[in-house]
Design a protein around this motif. Structure first.
Motif, mmCIF file in Angstrom:
data_model
loop_
_atom_site.group_PDB
_atom_site.id
_atom_site.type_symbol
_atom_site.label_atom_id
_atom_site.label_comp_id
_atom_site.label_asym_id
_atom_site.label_seq_id
_atom_site.Cartn_x
_atom_site.Cartn_y
_atom_site.Cartn_z
ATOM 1 N N ALA A 85 0.847 -1.200 0.000
ATOM 2 C CA ALA A 85 0.000 0.000 0.000
ATOM 3 C C ALA A 85 0.876 1.241 0.000
ATOM 4 O O ALA A 85 1.924 1.275 0.621
ATOM 5 C CB ALA A 85 -0.899 -0.017 1.229
ATOM 6 N N ARG A 86 0.429 2.259 -0.738
ATOM 7 C CA ARG A 86 1.186 3.501 -0.772
ATOM 8 C C ARG A 86 0.978 4.264 0.528
ATOM 9 O O ARG A 86 -0.108 4.259 1.091
ATOM 10 C CB ARG A 86 0.771 4.331 -1.985
ATOM 11 C CG ARG A 86 1.188 3.684 -3.295
ATOM 12 C CD ARG A 86 0.995 4.607 -4.474
ATOM 13 N NE ARG A 86 -0.419 4.908 -4.686
ATOM 14 C CZ ARG A 86 -0.856 6.084 -5.103
ATOM 15 N NH1 ARG A 86 -0.012 7.068 -5.307
ATOM 16 N NH2 ARG A 86 -2.144 6.282 -5.294
ATOM 17 N N GLU A 87 2.018 4.913 0.985
ATOM 18 C CA GLU A 87 1.963 5.599 2.273
ATOM 19 C C GLU A 87 1.510 7.049 2.148
ATOM 20 O O GLU A 87 1.166 7.671 3.147
ATOM 21 C CB GLU A 87 3.332 5.541 2.962
ATOM 22 C CG GLU A 87 3.768 4.113 3.302
ATOM 23 C CD GLU A 87 5.111 4.078 3.994
ATOM 24 O OE1 GLU A 87 5.730 5.159 4.136
ATOM 25 O OE2 GLU A 87 5.543 2.978 4.378
ATOM 26 N N SER A 88 1.565 7.608 0.940
ATOM 27 C CA SER A 88 1.100 8.981 0.750
ATOM 28 C C SER A 88 0.584 9.135 -0.671
ATOM 29 O O SER A 88 0.849 8.308 -1.536
ATOM 30 C CB SER A 88 2.223 9.983 1.024
ATOM 31 O OG SER A 88 3.249 9.869 0.065
ATOM 32 N N GLY A 89 -0.149 10.234 -0.875
ATOM 33 C CA GLY A 89 -0.722 10.477 -2.189
ATOM 34 C C GLY A 89 0.262 11.166 -3.111
ATOM 35 O O GLY A 89 1.431 11.330 -2.756
ATOM 36 N N PRO A 90 -0.231 11.553 -4.303
ATOM 37 C CA PRO A 90 -1.649 11.590 -4.679
ATOM 38 C C PRO A 90 -2.288 10.210 -4.689
ATOM 39 O O PRO A 90 -1.627 9.208 -4.943
ATOM 40 C CB PRO A 90 -1.629 12.221 -6.068
ATOM 41 C CG PRO A 90 -0.253 11.995 -6.596
ATOM 42 C CD PRO A 90 0.645 11.997 -5.410
ATOM 43 N N TRP A 91 -3.594 10.208 -4.437
ATOM 44 C CA TRP A 91 -4.322 8.974 -4.221
ATOM 45 C C TRP A 91 -5.183 8.618 -5.439
ATOM 46 O O TRP A 91 -5.625 9.490 -6.169
ATOM 47 C CB TRP A 91 -5.234 9.106 -3.004
ATOM 48 C CG TRP A 91 -4.551 9.595 -1.777
ATOM 49 C CD1 TRP A 91 -4.546 10.875 -1.284
ATOM 50 C CD2 TRP A 91 -3.745 8.823 -0.875
ATOM 51 N NE1 TRP A 91 -3.797 10.932 -0.132
ATOM 52 C CE2 TRP A 91 -3.293 9.701 0.145
ATOM 53 C CE3 TRP A 91 -3.365 7.476 -0.823
ATOM 54 C CZ2 TRP A 91 -2.489 9.284 1.200
ATOM 55 C CZ3 TRP A 91 -2.570 7.052 0.224
ATOM 56 C CH2 TRP A 91 -2.134 7.942 1.214
ATOM 57 N N ASP A 92 -5.420 7.331 -5.581
ATOM 58 C CA ASP A 92 -6.427 6.864 -6.533
ATOM 59 C C ASP A 92 -7.771 6.834 -5.806
ATOM 60 O O ASP A 92 -7.841 6.515 -4.615
ATOM 61 C CB ASP A 92 -6.076 5.465 -7.039
ATOM 62 C CG ASP A 92 -7.046 4.997 -8.111
ATOM 63 O OD1 ASP A 92 -6.885 5.408 -9.274
ATOM 64 O OD2 ASP A 92 -7.979 4.230 -7.775
ATOM 65 N N ALA A 93 -8.833 7.167 -6.520
ATOM 66 C CA ALA A 93 -10.153 7.240 -5.891
ATOM 67 C C ALA A 93 -10.584 5.905 -5.302
ATOM 68 O O ALA A 93 -11.393 5.871 -4.369
ATOM 69 C CB ALA A 93 -11.186 7.722 -6.911
ATOM 70 N N ASP A 94 -10.050 4.791 -5.836
ATOM 71 C CA ASP A 94 -10.476 3.470 -5.381
ATOM 72 C C ASP A 94 -9.654 2.931 -4.216
ATOM 73 O O ASP A 94 -9.897 1.813 -3.765
ATOM 74 C CB ASP A 94 -10.419 2.470 -6.547
ATOM 75 C CG ASP A 94 -11.464 2.764 -7.615
ATOM 76 O OD1 ASP A 94 -12.500 3.369 -7.258
ATOM 77 O OD2 ASP A 94 -11.241 2.409 -8.782
#
Length: 222
Positions: free
Chosen positions: A23-32
């Motif tokens: 899992a990514r720890e910071s964004g930018p984020w995907d909406a899902d």
């Protein structure tokens, strides 16, 4: 013999396929994917973080909204989202294209390491002066986010940190429709900024696009 080889190889294949994607720890984020809740302007393909003191402008290509600009303390952060291939990023290619474009415009650029990985620090001629610009790129799942920081924040780390945090909290809404790589993800005017029966055209006054009492102002730039 063939049966034994298949039996021997199968567990390794199963383990490889079952290995979780970190899992990514910071964004930018995907909406899902899970992401922190905070106040954001819903522009359709982008959900843009907002704070008091920000002014938000929308980049237009004809009648389409293709990007947004956050203005803050004599600085600008321009963000645009694009479709990307499912299994590979495009920032390496885009970075090379940007370097060539800067060179063609009579400017200079060099790669440097930034908070999101490799970025491009450019010096671009502008009206007899030289304008510093930092180009950032983030490859996401089937999308690519490009950001450009200019003005005071290109040189002032304190102001830059505020705009970098905006990038970290952006949510990209790619959607499921087929799109060619590099195709801009279309944006839309937020619902709060649209008045009933209002024409969504260039004749709209800038003040009409301010749905925030003490927040950012939204305007169009063409």
């Amino acid at each position: 013999m063939f049966g034994r080889r298949r039996h021997k190889d199968t567990p390794a294949s199963v383990v490889e396929e079952a290995e979780p994607v970190p899992a990514r720890e910071s964004g930018p984020w995907d909406a899902d994917e899970p992401h922190p809740e905070r106040e954001r302007v819903d522009l359709g393909g982008l959900r843009l973080p907002v704070d008091a003191g920000f002014e938000v402008q929308l980049n237009m290509a004809g009648d389409r909204i293709v990007g947004a600009v956050v203005l803050f303390q004599e600085s600008a952060l321009q963000v645009q989202a694009f479709a990307a291939p499912k299994k590979s990023g495009i920032w390496d290619d885009v970075r090379s294209e940007l370097a060539e474009a800067v060179k063609s415009a009579g400017g200079t650029s060099e790669e440097q390491e930034g908070p999101f990985g490799a970025e491009l620090a450019a010096q671009i001629p502008n009206g007899g002066a030289v304008q510093p610009v930092r180009y950032l790129g983030i490859d996401g799942p089937r999308w690519f986010l490009r950001a450009a920081i200019s003005g005071r924040a290109a040189l002032d780390a304190g102001v830059a940190a505020t705009l970098e945090n905006v990038v970290r909290d952006i949510v990209v809404v790619r959607g499921d429709e087929p799109m060619a790589p590099h195709e801009p993800i279309e944006l839309r005017l937020p619902a709060e900024a649209r008045q009933p029966g209002e024409q969504e055209g260039p004749g709209r006054r800038k003040s009409d696009l301010n749905p925030f009492e003490r927040g950012p102002e939204i305007a169009e730039v063409r």
